[in-house]
Structure formats: structure tokens, C-alpha cells
Scaffold this active site. Structure first.
Site, PDB file in Angstrom:
ATOM      1  N   TRP A   1      24.091 -24.173 -14.038  1.00  0.00           N
ATOM      2  CA  TRP A   1      23.516 -24.762 -12.837  1.00  0.00           C
ATOM      3  C   TRP A   1      22.051 -25.140 -13.051  1.00  0.00           C
ATOM      4  O   TRP A   1      21.285 -24.384 -13.636  1.00  0.00           O
ATOM      5  CB  TRP A   1      23.575 -23.772 -11.652  1.00  0.00           C
ATOM      6  CG  TRP A   1      24.963 -23.475 -11.166  1.00  0.00           C
ATOM      7  CD1 TRP A   1      25.617 -22.288 -11.269  1.00  0.00           C
ATOM      8  CD2 TRP A   1      25.841 -24.368 -10.492  1.00  0.00           C
ATOM      9  NE1 TRP A   1      26.864 -22.390 -10.708  1.00  0.00           N
ATOM     10  CE2 TRP A   1      27.037 -23.661 -10.223  1.00  0.00           C
ATOM     11  CE3 TRP A   1      25.763 -25.707 -10.098  1.00  0.00           C
ATOM     12  CZ2 TRP A   1      28.131 -24.232  -9.572  1.00  0.00           C
ATOM     13  CZ3 TRP A   1      26.848 -26.275  -9.452  1.00  0.00           C
ATOM     14  CH2 TRP A   1      28.014 -25.541  -9.203  1.00  0.00           C
TER      15      TRP A   1
ATOM     16  N   GLU B   1      23.129 -26.594  13.600  1.00  0.00           N
ATOM     17  CA  GLU B   1      24.089 -25.623  14.122  1.00  0.00           C
ATOM     18  C   GLU B   1      23.428 -24.318  14.554  1.00  0.00           C
ATOM     19  O   GLU B   1      24.037 -23.517  15.265  1.00  0.00           O
ATOM     20  CB  GLU B   1      25.151 -25.296  13.055  1.00  0.00           C
ATOM     21  CG  GLU B   1      26.145 -26.405  12.780  1.00  0.00           C
ATOM     22  CD  GLU B   1      25.668 -27.397  11.722  1.00  0.00           C
ATOM     23  OE1 GLU B   1      24.445 -27.428  11.447  1.00  0.00           O
ATOM     24  OE2 GLU B   1      26.496 -28.131  11.175  1.00  0.00           O
TER      25      GLU B   1
ATOM     26  N   THR C   1      24.906 -33.718  14.307  1.00  0.00           N
ATOM     27  CA  THR C   1      24.272 -33.580  12.996  1.00  0.00           C
ATOM     28  C   THR C   1      24.303 -34.929  12.311  1.00  0.00           C
ATOM     29  O   THR C   1      25.181 -35.756  12.555  1.00  0.00           O
ATOM     30  CB  THR C   1      25.003 -32.547  12.121  1.00  0.00           C
ATOM     31  OG1 THR C   1      26.343 -32.989  11.934  1.00  0.00           O
ATOM     32  CG2 THR C   1      25.006 -31.197  12.776  1.00  0.00           C
TER      33      THR C   1
ATOM     34  N   LYS D   1      25.471 -29.390 -12.182  1.00  0.00           N
ATOM     35  CA  LYS D   1      26.149 -28.523 -13.144  1.00  0.00           C
ATOM     36  C   LYS D   1      26.196 -29.245 -14.485  1.00  0.00           C
ATOM     37  O   LYS D   1      26.969 -30.172 -14.687  1.00  0.00           O
ATOM     38  CB  LYS D   1      27.550 -28.158 -12.665  1.00  0.00           C
ATOM     39  CG  LYS D   1      28.102 -26.950 -13.431  1.00  0.00           C
ATOM     40  CD  LYS D   1      29.046 -26.114 -12.575  1.00  0.00           C
ATOM     41  CE  LYS D   1      29.278 -24.748 -13.207  1.00  0.00           C
ATOM     42  NZ  LYS D   1      30.155 -23.908 -12.376  1.00  0.00           N
TER      43      LYS D   1
END
Lengths: 544, 544
Positions: free
Chosen positions: B441, B326, B179, B436
Site C-alpha cells: 500500500w 453522514e 452527499t 496498491k
């Protein structure tokens, strides 16, 4: 990688969570169809598992069904395997002794039965020592001598549906189906969670029947025969609308359901397709089948005339597949290739007349009598050997099973034919249905297909009968739709076949006997007409 | 059931035997494209396995590649795993030190490298002690200090291609991909034969990208990144024509290939789609893309304006998928449901703007910070946890791996969003990309999508920057296609978002930095512009 097993509950998960508002429709036979959503269905599947547990069913136990294609039968399709037990679908069209043999051989602990099957099961019950409970798939239990006996709906009503299905190895047995047993006792084919999941994926692929969300699938093929060809599992995974034809279905019911629910895909035996064609031709009553796109006919090759009739008259594509109970059942499917986009219609039907391309993960070999590989040239005739992850490798508690496998795991199908350079499998015969006349092979299937392409012929079955000089000769048994003579049929066949292929004898019969799964029962024909005197007597009888 | 393992050689078998005359096309960069059939391809795949065996490669050994999307790289895709070795595709766009780290960590014994990668590998070679041989993917080896070094074509020419690939357990490692490592060292994801076969089936399903024989697939996504999203494997299984864009591909090359080979499906990153749109708009030179039906864009959500542009201007559908290295990589795909057949265009794009439905066998959970399940109501925001048979459960030789899994085997993705009642996953952010601000959020992804829908904006990336009062505030970095002011963008965003979501600051930049796999590299933006003084300096610089 993650060792996440392939389990049938994953198919159910997708039906419930991703396609929870899609519908299952089940013909009741009482005029009004029953319907509910996959979300409602999944709750009842869990309730069934709870109820069976309460009846004492444990992982590994067999639960038998004697039932039509209904929503309750479909609940057992997931409820029994997802709890770790084994669903044993019993073919209710078999003879009493065969049914008793199968239930006893399978060791079924609980039997789920449709109400109309009660008389049958009452007859058999004294000979079913292992069965510990009978469950009638109905709101309440009619008067019966069966005991202990429960109502399916009462059992489910006592449960809350709150259950998390367990994990277990993917090789765990999920279902069991006995082959119709053309020779000897029926043999029990065991499926696993793994094999069902993989076969289900294969049905949803491009190039296969391609089950998808937008489709409305009518599952004509019985749920007691080879998992209704896997359609119910695939419908759940992809959220397709599933239409189940209910008890004692007849061709007119299929057409009514297609009309009423705008069915796009129907799946059933060739003989059903023939009867549907006849009803549509009569057009009284009229059925609107304009929604139907695909009519997958299997069990045997659909005659070209039938495929053409559906295409030309209604724009319906009639693909076929080849399979067997041992193969879950599908092995090949007649997908066309892009190279066929611009070929003549006749050539397209040449391809559609073949059994199709091996599905992904299905390896096929063509071998001669010595076990050597034959070329895929469309000419060399051999037996098909198969290998795939959804191929059963033994029969349940049966010493005969493994004999069908060679050391490399290839399954000997007993089916004979060619493979063309494009990979299309074309069956000519079951090896035991080939006719060996004067040292040369004659294909009964090719003769049958040609006869059924004649407009006056409804059905035709060709079998070998003993012959003094040639050892075997073909005998054609024909069901007519219009007047026709032996001479006319001989002339028709002579356009396509060498002279020595043409049957000397044609017997005009009222019906071709069928096996419990709707295939021509050549065993019966051979027994009835194998003897020349018997044929003479039959003709004399018929001419009176 | 038969314990037939799921092996990649079964995919190759179908390509060779059933679709042997279908073609693979590979752009050489020399003007003329290379092309051959799957039948020819399969022989060379076997020759490669023989050649690697001759070089000392044994089952389980890692064979690295530093290569573009070419037919030779594609030969390694099957040749290496089918012999039981592990294909390690190295991302050639990474920094030198990362590449050396990856090759050493993977323990690659042989490296297959494209000729243009020789200078890179020469730089690294002194630090690659485990590499025992270099193979240059060319007819002959150019002048180089690499040693021992071989020409790929010479190695193959010495072999006869007569080889039967062995059986082994399906859990055997087949390939390995690191990755991109947004934090810490890159992590090696191991795929198995089982996971590749299952993921390949998923790509061929209805409701997924649906790879099929008739399609002509242009694999834009690099073969060194998550298996080119699995397209090369699926193309082989289904016999689709595969077009590989060769070395140093640019957007104009993709358009040339689409035009020249009548490509029907192309698969690549959103940023590539943006550049293709820009070229098509310019229309100089003119490219005929009328054959293209589907342009699957992934890596991030394609902006609505981009999807609409391709649909309205060229009739091209732009679906998206969500995945990760993954996960092999695909988890969801934006299939529409039949219920969307008759909804307004805007609603269709609302659905297309989501990441899609979980693929078969992919189970998704939405969980809150305490690990509790959240409802699929399209409102509750949580983290996605995944479980599927093609999900890697650990990283190669890396203690950090299993930390991403909980006890029930759920993988914590770090991606955050909602799931609607129809099962559509809608990512709002990587959890670390959420902003945040004042305890609330803010979704950077939603702001980015809205900005990129503005006609003057080519690309936009929004990151959190420290703020005295609100702790974090969004900063928008914008690449323009036409003149536009901060005030105009503020007005544009104000139509869609609450006031406190709107960034106070817009930075107009020449380009958004990208990771090695083409995603916005927010790490770089945060490092460069996180400091208010740095932003002031940048603005002063830019205004000169």
C-alpha cells in the site's frame, strides 16, 4: 438517524480508550494518597459489575452505598449503572431513622459501605429486611455482626474484568438520590442513563464549569449528594484528573490536596469555601493554592466578600450555580458575557452574585401566583418553573412526586426571584423562606448575604418569626469572627435596605445548624427560636 | 426522568431569551453588511414558519433551499425544522442534472432560492413536478418565468410572528443533505432534531471547536453542505456572534469580514485556507486579521506548512476535524492534551497533523479486512467504523443506505488509517484512494501532504494509475506557486519516503479539479490522466 442510545458506558469508553493514562487520586486518610489511571479504573469497574452479578444483583436492582468520595465509591458510580442496576447513594450524614427509611424505601439489595460506617449499619441491620449482602469497601472485613458480609477487594480479585456492558434503552434508571427532605419523608429522585449523559455534556460546555482534559478537579461535594454535582462523570468523559478527598474530609484536607496535586478546579458548598478562606487567612500551616483557578461554590449564593477575597488574594474565580437534586443537579451557572469585559468591578460582582444563565436545554419560566409568565426585567418577582431533559419527573414510589409538575411538564421549584434582561437568574428565596411582614415580602437571602459581607460575620441565617402586629418579622442568627454589636449590624444593613427590612433582633450563636448536605437548616432555627420566650431564655443563658 | 424531547426550538429559545442582544451579520455583496439581533432573528424565524404554513407546507414536508450563507437562509435553518418540516439544503455548485435529481428525489414542495439562482431554477423547473411554490430570498421578485413565485420579504411581512412551535418526538426529521456522490447517484442523509441538538452540544464542548458567547464566528463552510458543519446551530445555542459571508464569497471577502467584524473563529475548507494565506502573503490590500484566534480547516488534512504559517505569521491556531455528511458531520477534533504542553514544536505539529480525538459519544473502532479489531498502536492500519447518536443510519428512500452498517450498528466509513495510543485518529486515505503497488500500500494522502509542504507547491493530488509491472503506480498532479522541477520534487519526497513510494511521473497542472464541496476530485484526475497516452498528449500540449 441511528437509534444509538445515550448510555453511561460511552462516558467510560472515552475515559478508558482516549484518556487511559490520565489519573484518579483518592485520599486514603492514612497519609499517602492512592492513585491509578482511567485504564486501570475501567478494568475494576467491570470487575465490580461481575462481582455484583455473582452476588445475585440483576438489571433494575438497587445497590446502595454509604461511602465517602473514594476511588471505590467512584468504581460503583459506573459499575452499577453500566450493568443495568441502579446506584443508590445514601447520605451518611442523616439520622439513623432517615437512613433506614431511605434504604428500605429504595429496596436496596446490596449495600456497599465504607469501614467507618459499619457501626451505623450494624445498628440499622435488624431493620433492613431487603438487604441481602453487605460489602465493605476495604481489603478485608473487620470484626462485625453484619452478615453475609464481603470484602470489596476480595470480591474484585475473584473476577477477570472481561465483560462487555450491555445495551439497553437510554431511559433505564441509572442512579437514585433522596432529597434531604425539609418537610415530610425524604423523596427518591431517579436519574436515567440519558439524563446523566446529557447533564454531563452540559458540565463540559463553555459557559458552564467546562470540565476539560487539562483540568485537575477536586470533587469536594459529596458523592452521596446529587452525584457530587456530576463532576465525576464529566471528569471521565473529558479525561480530567479527578482528586477525591476520601473519608472524613475537613477543610484542611482540601487545602492539602490542592497544594499536593496542583488542583486547578474545586467544587463544593459555600460553607466549605468560608472555612477554606479562614484557614488560608490564618496561614499556619501555609498552603500553596497558586494552582487553583476556579472554586465553584454552590448550595447557596457565595457572599460577595468571599468571592472578592478569593479573587483579590489568590486570583481564584468563584462562580456559582443553581440547581437541585431533581435537576441532576445543575440548572444555571454564572458565566460572564463578553459585554462584561469592560464594566467596573462592582458590576462584575453584581453579575457573579446572581445564580447565572440557564444551561443549554434548560428552559426557565418566571411565573406569578396565578401561573402567568412574568417579564425578565430584573424587577418582577416570581417562582421559577423549569423544564429540561435532565429534570426528574417523579419521585420513586411516591405519590407526592408528580404534584410538582404542571400539565406542560414544567417543574415548580419553590424558588423565588427575578430574571434580568440578560437572562441571569437571581434567586431571592425559597418561597417558604420569604418573610411576609405587614403584607410586604422581605428576602431572607438578601439580608444574609449582606450580613455575611460584614467583616466580623462568619455566617448568618435569617428566618421569619411570628409577630403580633406585622404577622412575621425577620430574626437574624449570627456567627461572629470578631466582636460586633447588634447596633453595628443594624447600621450596616441600613446602608442597603429599607428600614422595615432590618431585623429588630440579632441572636449571636456558636454555629448555624446545617442540613445533611451542608445548607442552613432554617427549619431547626424556626423551631428553636420561633418563640419569643425561647429567645429571651437563650439570651439570658448566653450572657452568663 | 422527564421525557423532555431534544428539539431544535430549545436552541432557538436560548438564542432569543438569553442572548437576545447578540448579533448576526450577513454580507449582502452590496458593500454594506446586514445585521440584526437574535431577538429580531427569532421573530422572523417564526414568521417564516407561519408563511410556509400559509403556502401549504405541513409537518414532514420537505422545503428545499438553493442559497448562500445569508441571514435569510439561516432563518430557514430553524424556521423549517421547528415547524416540523424538513429543511433540504441543496448544493448549488452541482451540475444541473444532479440538482434536479436531488430536488425530485427529496420531493421538495417549496424551494427557497437566492435571486442569482433564478436562471438555474428556470432551466430546471420543467423537470421539477413536485415543487408547488418558489420563494425568492429577496425584497421583491425579479422578472422570471417561475410560477407560482413569491418574495420572501413580502411573505414574512404578512405574518405577525406570534407562534408557539409544537412539541413532537425528537426523532422527527429536521434536515436533509445529499452527499456529493463520488460514485453513483447522490444519497440523501436525514438528520433528526435529536441528532442536531446532540451534535450542537458537541461543538460547544471544551476539546472541540468550543463555540462560546465571546466568540465571533465566520461560517465559511457552505450552509448547503453538512449544515455548515453545525456552526450556525452552535452559535445560536451559545449566543456567539455569527458572521455569514453572503453570495458568491471569495477568499478576499472572508478576509474583509474578519478585518471588519473582528472575527475570532473561522471555519472552512483547507483549500480556502490556502487561498487566504496567499492573499495575506501578498498583503495588497492589507487585511488586519489580528482578531482571529482559530481557523478550523476541514474537508482534508491541512498541510503542516499551512498550519505553521498561520501560527508563526499571525498567531492563529489551525485545528482540524474529521467528519462526513453522514456524521452531522463531526467525529474527531484535534485537541491537544496537557501532556503536549512541554513537547517540542515538531511533536505538536505531529499531533496537529492527525485528525484528532473522538468527540464525546463518538465511538471509533479500527478493523482489519476480516472485521477484527486492530490495536490503537499508531501502526496497525485498518478501516474506521463509527457509532454515535448523531450518525445517520440510512439514506432517504435509498436501498443502498443500510449496507454501510453492520449488525451492531457500526458504520463503515471507507476511511483508512491508524489510531495512536493516545486515541488520535490519523487518516491515511479513503480506502479507494490507496494505491496498491507491487502488493504494497502507498498512501496518496501522505505523498500529497509532503508535496504541499514544499514551498513551491500550492496544491498536489496523487492518484493511482495503471502500471504493467506493479499494477498501480502513484501519479502526482501538482499546482506550483514558484518554478520547480520533477527532479527537485523527487529529491524532496526522497527525504521522507521509501524509494518505491516516489511517483515516477509529475504532471504540472493549472488547478486540481474539485468536487462541489471543495475536495480534490480524484475521480476526474483518474479519468483524465489514467491513460499513459493521455498524459503524453497533455505534456506535449503543455510544453508548447
Amino acid at each position: 438517524m441511528m437509534d444509538r442510545p445515550l448510555l453511561m458506558k460511552q462516558l467510560l469508553w472515552r475515559a478508558e480508550r482516549v484518556f487511559g493514562d490520565k489519573r484518579i487520586i483518592s485520599r486514603t486518610g492514612d497519609g499517602e494518597d492512592f492513585g491509578y489511571t482511567y485504564a486501570e479504573y475501567a478494568v475494576r469497574v467491570r470487575k465490580l459489575a461481575q462481582a455484583l452479578t455473582a452476588l445475585g444483583v440483576r438489571p433494575g436492582d438497587r445497590v446502595g452505598t454509604l461511602a465517602w468520595n473514594t476511588h471505590r465509591h467512584y468504581e460503583a458510580y459506573f459499575g452499577v449503572p453500566c450493568m443495568g442496576a441502579v446506584l443508590h447513594t445514601v447520605n451518611l450524614r442523616l439520622f439513623d431513622e432517615q437512613i433506614a427509611y431511605i434504604i428500605n424505601h429504595g429496596g436496596d439489595r446490596v449495600l456497599l459501605i465504607d469501614p467507618d460506617q459499619i457501626p451505623l449499619v450494624e445498628r440499622l441491620a435488624p431493620d433492613l429486611p431487603a438487604v441481602q449482602a453487605y460489602v465493605v469497601l476495604a481489603d478485608e472485613v473487620p470484626e462485625t455482626t453484619l452478615s453475609p458480609v464481603h470484602s470489596y477487594e476480595e470480591l474484585l480479585a475473584a473476577q477477570d474484568g472481561k465483560l462487555e456492558f450491555p445495551d439497553f434503552p437510554e431511559t433505564t434508571a441509572s442512579a437514585m438520590c433522596y432529597t434531604s427532605g425539609t418537610t415530610g419523608d425524604p423523596k427518591g429522585v431517579l436519574y436515567s442513563h440519558r439524563s446523566v449523559v446529557l447533564h454531563t455534556l452540559a458540565l463540559c460546555l463553555h459557559g458552564s464549569i467546562g470540565v476539560r482534559e487539562e483540568a485537575i478537579f477536586l470533587a469536594i461535594s459529596p458523592m452521596f449528594h446529587a452525584n457530587s454535582w456530576g463532576i465525576p462523570f464529566a471528569a471521565a468523559l473529558q479525561g480530567a484528573t479527578l482528586v477525591l478527598p476520601g473519608p472524613h474530609p475537613e477543610p484542611k484536607h482540601y487545602l492539602e490536596l490542592i497544594d499536593r496535586h496542583e488542583v486547578t478546579h474545586a467544587v463544593g458548598a459555600v460553607t466549605i469555601g468560608v472555612m477554606m478562606r479562614d484557614l488560608l487567612e490564618r496561614d499556619d500551616p501555609h498552603y500553596d493554592v497558586s494552582s487553583l483557578e476556579v472554586l465553584w461554590l454552590g448550595g447557596q449564593a457565595p457572599p460577595r466578600g468571599l468571592m472578592k477575597w478569593f479573587a483579590d488574594t489568590h486570583g481564584i474565580v468563584v462562580p456559582q450555580g443553581w440547581g437541585m437534586t431533581e435537576a441532576s443537579p445543575l440548572v444555571t451557572f454564572t458565566a460572564l458575557k463578553s459585554k462584561h469585559d469592560h464594566v467596573a468591578e462592582d458590576e462584575v460582582y453584581d453579575v457573579r452574585g446572581k445564580q447565572g444563565l440557564p444551561l443549554p436545554l434548560c428552559e426557565v419560566r418566571l411565573v406569578d401566583e396565578g401561573g402567568e409568565d412574568l417579564p425578565w426585567d430584573g424587577k418582577a418577582v416570581g417562582e421559577y418553573h423549569l423544564r429540561s431533559p435532565w429534570m426528574a419527573n417523579a419521585y420513586y414510589d411516591d405519590p407526592r412526586g408528580p404534584a410538582s409538575y404542571d400539565a406542560q411538564g414544567w417543574f415548580k421549584t419553590g424558588d423565588v426571584g427575578v430574571i434580568d434582561p440578560d437572562g441571569y437568574v437571581q434567586l431571592t428565596d425559597r418561597s417558604k423562606d420569604l418573610i411576609k411582614s405587614g403584607g410586604e415580602w422581605i428576602s431572607s437571602v438578601e439580608l444574609e448575604n449582606s450580613l455575611m459581607a460584614h467583616p466580623a460575620v462568619a455566617e448568618a441565617s435569617v428566618v421569619a418569626v411570628p409577630h403580633d402586629k406585622w404577622l412575621e418579622r425577620p430574626l437574624a442568627c449570627v456567627v461572629t469572627r470578631a466582636p460586633v454589636t447588634s447596633e453595628e449590624l443594624t447600621a450596616h444593613l441600613s446602608e442597603h435596605f429599607a428600614r422595615w427590612w432590618i431585623p429588630e433582633e440579632f441572636l449571636f450563636v456558636d454555629a448555624i445548624p446545617k442540613t445533611g448536605v451542608g445548607k442552613f437548616d432554617k427549619k431547626v432555627l424556626r423551631a428553636r427560636f420561633g418563640d419569643a420566650d425561647a429567645r429571651r431564655r437563650y439570651r439570658a443563658e448566653a450572657s452568663r
